[in-house]
Structure formats: structure tokens, C-alpha cells
Write a protein that holds these residues in place. Structure first.
Motif, PDB file in Angstrom:
ATOM      1  N   LYS A 151       0.816  -1.204   0.000  1.00  0.00           N
ATOM      2  CA  LYS A 151       0.000   0.000   0.000  1.00  0.00           C
ATOM      3  C   LYS A 151       0.859   1.268   0.000  1.00  0.00           C
ATOM      4  CE  LYS A 151      -0.699   0.825   4.915  1.00  0.00           C
ATOM      5  NZ  LYS A 151       0.014   2.073   5.138  1.00  0.00           N
ATOM      6  N   TYR A 182      -0.014  -6.668   8.235  1.00  0.00           N
ATOM      7  CA  TYR A 182      -0.708  -7.241   9.393  1.00  0.00           C
ATOM      8  C   TYR A 182      -0.997  -8.730   9.202  1.00  0.00           C
ATOM      9  CZ  TYR A 182      -0.798  -3.607  12.737  1.00  0.00           C
ATOM     10  OH  TYR A 182      -0.374  -2.741  13.703  1.00  0.00           O
ATOM     11  N   PHE A 217      -6.358  -0.211  17.537  1.00  0.00           N
ATOM     12  CA  PHE A 217      -4.959   0.055  17.168  1.00  0.00           C
ATOM     13  C   PHE A 217      -4.547   1.348  17.847  1.00  0.00           C
ATOM     14  CE2 PHE A 217      -2.054   2.567  14.653  1.00  0.00           C
ATOM     15  CZ  PHE A 217      -1.147   1.694  14.077  1.00  0.00           C
ATOM     16  N   GLU A 219      -1.186   3.846  18.864  1.00  0.00           N
ATOM     17  CA  GLU A 219       0.248   4.132  18.756  1.00  0.00           C
ATOM     18  C   GLU A 219       0.576   5.321  19.648  1.00  0.00           C
ATOM     19  OE1 GLU A 219       1.955   2.642  14.430  1.00  0.00           O
ATOM     20  OE2 GLU A 219       1.414   4.741  14.654  1.00  0.00           O
ATOM     21  N   ARG A 226       6.380  12.871   9.206  1.00  0.00           N
ATOM     22  CA  ARG A 226       5.725  12.116   8.143  1.00  0.00           C
ATOM     23  C   ARG A 226       4.438  12.829   7.721  1.00  0.00           C
ATOM     24  NH1 ARG A 226       3.229   6.730   9.309  1.00  0.00           N
ATOM     25  NH2 ARG A 226       3.313   5.813   7.253  1.00  0.00           N
ATOM     26  N   ASP A 238      -4.638   4.922   6.337  1.00  0.00           N
ATOM     27  CA  ASP A 238      -3.319   4.454   6.764  1.00  0.00           C
ATOM     28  C   ASP A 238      -3.391   3.064   7.407  1.00  0.00           C
ATOM     29  OD1 ASP A 238      -0.525   4.828   7.075  1.00  0.00           O
ATOM     30  OD2 ASP A 238      -0.806   5.384   9.173  1.00  0.00           O
ATOM     31  N   HIS A 243      -5.229  -2.755   7.439  1.00  0.00           N
ATOM     32  CA  HIS A 243      -4.826  -3.639   8.542  1.00  0.00           C
ATOM     33  C   HIS A 243      -6.010  -4.064   9.416  1.00  0.00           C
ATOM     34  CE1 HIS A 243      -1.050  -2.315   7.092  1.00  0.00           C
ATOM     35  NE2 HIS A 243      -0.831  -1.327   7.922  1.00  0.00           N
ATOM     36  N   LYS A 338      -3.214   7.756  16.415  1.00  0.00           N
ATOM     37  CA  LYS A 338      -1.808   8.127  16.598  1.00  0.00           C
ATOM     38  C   LYS A 338      -1.735   8.982  17.855  1.00  0.00           C
ATOM     39  CE  LYS A 338      -0.132   6.844  12.457  1.00  0.00           C
ATOM     40  NZ  LYS A 338       1.044   5.994  12.289  1.00  0.00           N
ATOM     41  N   GLN A 372      -0.294  -7.131  19.479  1.00  0.00           N
ATOM     42  CA  GLN A 372       1.005  -6.610  19.900  1.00  0.00           C
ATOM     43  C   GLN A 372       0.821  -5.508  20.919  1.00  0.00           C
ATOM     44  OE1 GLN A 372       2.125  -5.369  15.930  1.00  0.00           O
ATOM     45  NE2 GLN A 372       1.862  -3.225  16.434  1.00  0.00           N
TER      46      GLN A 372
END
Ligand code: BG6
Length: 492
Positions: A151, A182, A217, A219, A226, A238, A243, A338, A372
């Protein structure tokens, strides 16, 4: 060990993806004897570099634990070479092809053994010219050719289809490996085993027993540096359209008729086609601002960001519904952000309340798959408090990989996926119709977000927080009972 021969061409060998992921993964496979015995790796990019400069660049992220690793790295270096060239000029591709042929001759490969993998570690702007150059000048019709691409696959259904058509005109679908990394993660690969190899999950896996599913998810870092890339895409493109949706698909799909890659992907496509496009009402969008003590910048403070009034979400919670017999009415809530308080990716399957319950204080059962960090699977359930009490308490059955499998090194996702490519196994790659079905779910919402006239509400949250305040009400609206959950309180 894979027998046979291959030439792996890493296109974009001087870039970030190559040095951070591709080469460390190739070395990991090499070190453990998982590359075919006769392998050569050719790096290709525009930058002019000597072989030593190239090696220095592509090995800087390789971790060397032991003396043996160091020796293996020296051996690995022997099977690599570098070639610089343009992405849009025939002469460059012809020269690359000559270099590959030379290496194939030196390795005494018969024509039928001259298998090639073209790994595009490239920005999307050059996907098509590179694929064209390869097809015209490097493709070897007498052996196996595989094109690996990652991607972004477009920005919406239309642009993704355009890219797909352009690649499809050059390569056959079975030659294309679309990476969603993923799908290479240990716990994501485990979802099918958990579901289909356990009788006690199989019969409780539907709307009768499951109240809602949360796929999260988080982070702990922002988009610093970025911002240029990220601002065009946003959190939904993203990590969610790809994922998290892949994880959802594995949780929700029907049992495939076999573990054959096409059988698996057929089921994925079917369930994706049952998901309605996300409604605006079922979305909570957020963007981070600086933290309270002024140490961490807000999204709009980043120097790499061109549009200082950007409305791009860095956080989203989306409720998806699957219209089929198994799942009708069960919200699948995807959450991603994020600059949050922690790094964590997990699936929570929250079961319904027990009907006619005899006990006070019972909590809902939850099956948690921690992707994770610290891979684990645990089931929250109710049990009598040990001792003279009859109180019901919530406890858990816990499989934590770091406790149970102490000697096991979990491979990096890219190692697992490159090995799949070498084995010609497409199970963990995205098929063309699957990609299209996944874009259709998100495209109307993405167009609404991108349309400045629509002004979708965007809430803020401080860098390092759990996310927008509005999140609690959002997950509760879609059925999640927070009262009994460790999702918010219990650090594992
Ligand atoms: C990438 C996204 O696809 O996935 C990144 O572009 C994100 O923004 C990354 O950080 C997360 O991957 P992982 O393996 O670190 O969870």
C-alpha cells in the motif's frame, strides 16, 4: 529450507522500507536457512552507490545478537549486489536485466530455474512505470515471476481500481502479491486456527452469543516528520481500510472449504461484500493537539505539514455492520489513533450477558486476542471466589506467549510474508476483488471527510491521552459494556 533458485530484485533499495523492513527480513530468512539454496538479491534504485555504500545502508537496521549472526551477515552480503538506474528509462531496465542474467549464468541456472521476485519497496507514484519497465525488459517468460507491492493502493475505490487495472494489464493476478503486513503478524495468522480448530469457539461465534467486537490500534507517537504523506491519507486509509479490516475479515468470515489460499480469499471477499458502507453517524473522528504540559506537539504544529488547517483525522472510531445471518446487528467497532497513551493492537470479542443469571456481579465474557505487544490470547470469565465466599469474580484463562513459549522468537511479519511469496502461497496477500470490496466500505465516508463543504465534525484529544473524550459514549452506543473490562484499567 526451500530448494531451488531465485533472484530477488528489491526495487527502491535505497529507501526507508527497504532498509527498515525488506533487508532485515531477507537476512532473517537467510540466517535461519529459509531462503532457497541458490539465491541472489539485487538492489535497484536511482541513487548511485558503490556495493559497500549499499551494504552499509541496507544492513543498518539488522540486529546482530551473536558472533554467528555476524558470520551469517558476511555470507549474506556475498549474495547481494546493487545496480542504479532510472524508473522510466528502457536502458536502465535493460541494464538491470543484463545484470540479473549474468548472475543467473554465474550461478549456472537453467532457463526454467531463473525465477524472479520483483519487490517494489517504492512510493506509489512509480508503481506503474516500474511495473511496465519490469514487464517489458526484465520479466522472464520461461520461469516464475512474482511482483510484490505494498500500500497505498490508491485513495478510494476508483483510484485503486485504476492502479489495479494498470498492474493487471501487465501481470497476472497469480503473479501479484499485495502486502498487508498485518497478515504476517503471528496473532493475525493465528485467528483462523483459533476459530476453526476449537469446537468451543465454533458454536458461540455469532449474533446469538456475541454482543460486539472491538478491534483497536493504538500508537504512542504522532506523525512527526511524516506529516506530508500522512496528511493526504489520514488514519482511516493508513491503517483501518487495510490492517484493521483484514483482522475484522478473519474474525467474521465463514469457514473456508480448505486452507487453500483461494478458498480463504473467497470467504474473505464474501464477508466483505456483506458489509454496508460506513455511515457518517457511525464514525467518530479526531485529531490530536499538543499535550497539557506543552512537551509534545499537536498534529498541526508539525513542520512537515503543508496545510496548517488540515482536517485530516489522526484518530477514528468506526462501527461496521455485516449483513448476513451470522452477524446482523453485531457492531464491529474499529478504533485507531496516533499519539495515544500506549502502543497496543488487540481484538476484544465481547459476549452477551448470561440470560436468567443466578449471580450478582457477573461480567460479560470476553475473548481478547492481543496482536502486539506481548502477543497473547485470554478469555475473561466468571468463577467462584476461592475460599469460603460464594462471590462470583471475574478472572481469566491466559495464554501469554512470552510466558508459555519462552524459547520462541516470533518472526517479523515481513519475514513470514516473503517466505510465503517464495512458497507461492497467496493466503496472506490481498486479492484484487478483496481490495475492491474493502474500498467500497470506506469510500463514501472518505469522500465526505475530504469534501471541505461537508465539514464533518472533528474532535480533538491531547497527545498521549486515551483518545477523544467522546470515545466512551461512542463504544457504549455500539454495545460495549465498559464496566467489566480491563481494556481501560488493567495493564498487561
Ligand atoms: C503502517 C502505517 O502501514 O503501519 C503506519 O503506514 C503504522 O502509520 C504502521 O505506524 C503500523 O505497523 P506496526 O507493524 O508497527 O503495527
Amino acid at each position: 529450507e526451500l530448494h531451488g533458485a531465485v533472484t530477488i530484485v528489491v526495487l527502491g533499495a535505497s529507501g526507508d522500507l527497504a532498509k527498515k523492513k525488506t533487508y532485515p527480513a531477507l537476512f532473517g530468512l537467510f540466517k535461519n536457512g529459509f531462503l532457497p539454496s541458490n539465491t541472489h538479491i539485487v538492489g535497484y534504485a536511482r541513487t548511485k552507490m558503490t556495493h559497500d555504500q549499499y551494504l552499509e545502508r541496507v544492513t543498518q537496521y539488522i540486529k546482530l545478537g551473536t558472533e554467528e549472526d555476524k558470520a551469517k551477515l558476511n555470507a549474506f552480503k556475498q549474495v547481494t549486489s546493487y545496480q542504479s538506474g532510472q524508473y522510466d528509462q528502457a536502458e536502465s531496465w535493460i541494464a538491470l536485466n543484463q545484470a540479473i542474467e549474468q548472475s543467473e549464468q554465474d550461478r549456472q541456472l537453467q532457463p526454467a530455474q531463473r525465477n524472479r521476485v520483483y519487490y517494489m519497496a517504492l512510493p506509489p507514484s512509480v508503481f506503474i512505470p516500474v511495473a511496465q519497465g519490469i514487464k517489458q525488459h526484465v520479466y522472464n517468460a520461461t520461469a516464475i515471476n512474482r511482483l510484490v507491492v505494498e500500500k497505498p493502493f490508491g485513495m478510494d475505490t476508483e483510484s485503486s481500481n485504476e492502479l489495479g487495472d494498470a498492474l493487471g494489464a501487465l501481470f497476472k493476478e497469480e503473479e501479484i502479491y499485495r502486502i498487508d503486513h498485518y497478515l504476517g503478524k503471528e496473532m493475525v495468522k493465528n485467528v483462523m486456527n483459533l476459530r476453526f480448530a476449537n469446537i468451543f469457539f465454533a458454536h458461540a461465534w455469532d449474533r446469538q452469543f456475541i454482543d460486539n467486537v472491538q478491534i483497536t490500534f493504538k500508537e504512542p507517537f504522532g506523525t512527526e516528520g511524516r506529516g506530508g504523506y500522512f496528511d493526504d491519507f489520514g488514519i482511516i486509509r493508513d491503517v483501518m481500510q487495510n490492517h484493521l479490516l483484514q483482522v475484522l475479515t478473519l474474525i467474521a468470515m465463514e469457514r473456508p472449504i480448505s486452507t487453500d489460499s483461494e478458498a480463504i480469499r473467497d470467504e474473505k471477499v464474501k464477508v466483505l461484500k456483506c458489509i454496508r458502507p460506513i455511515k457518517l453517524d457511525n464514525a467518530l473522528l479526531g485529531q490530536y493537539v499538543g499535550d497539557l504540559d506543552g512537551k509534545k506537539p499537536g498534529y498541526l504544529d508539525d513542520d512537515s505539514l503543508k496545510n496548517k488547517e488540515s482536517q485530516t483525522p489522526t484518530f477514528a472510531a468506526l462501527a461496521l455492520f455485516i449483513e448476513n445471518e451470522r452477524w446482523e446487528g453485531v457492531p464491529f467497532v474499529l478504533k485507531a489513533g496516533k499519539a495515544l497513551n500506549e502502543a497496543k493492537v488487540e481484538v476484544r470479542i465481547q459476549f452477551k450477558n448470561v440470560a436468567g443469571n443466578l449471580y450478582d456481579d457477573t461480567a460479560r465474557n470476553e475473548l481478547v486476542i492481543r496482536i502486539q505487544p506481548k502477543e497473547s490470547v485470554y478469555m475473561k470469565f466468571n468463577s467462584k471466589q476461592p475460599g469460603l465466599s460464594y462471590q462470583t469474580i471475574q478472572t481469566d484463562l491466559d495464554l501469554s506467549y512470552h510466558d508459555r513459549y519462552t524459547d520462541l522468537a516470533i518472526p517479523d511479519a515481513y519475514e513470514s510474508l516473503i517466505l510465503d511469496v517464495l512458497r507461492n502461497d497467496h493466503s496472506n496477500f490481498v486479492r484484487d476483488d478483496e481490495l475492491e470490496a474493502s474500498w467500497k466500505i470506506f469510500t463514501p465516508l472518505l469522500h465526505a471527510i475530504d469534501d471541505p463543504k461537508q465539514h464533518l465534525p472533528l474532535v480533538t484529544y491531547p497527545y498521549g491521552s486515551r483518545g477523544p473524550q467522546e470515545l466512551n459514549a461512542f463504544v457504549e452506543k455500539f454495545g460495549y459494556d465498559r464496566s467489566n473490562s480491563d481494556a481501560y484499567t488493567w495493564p498487561r
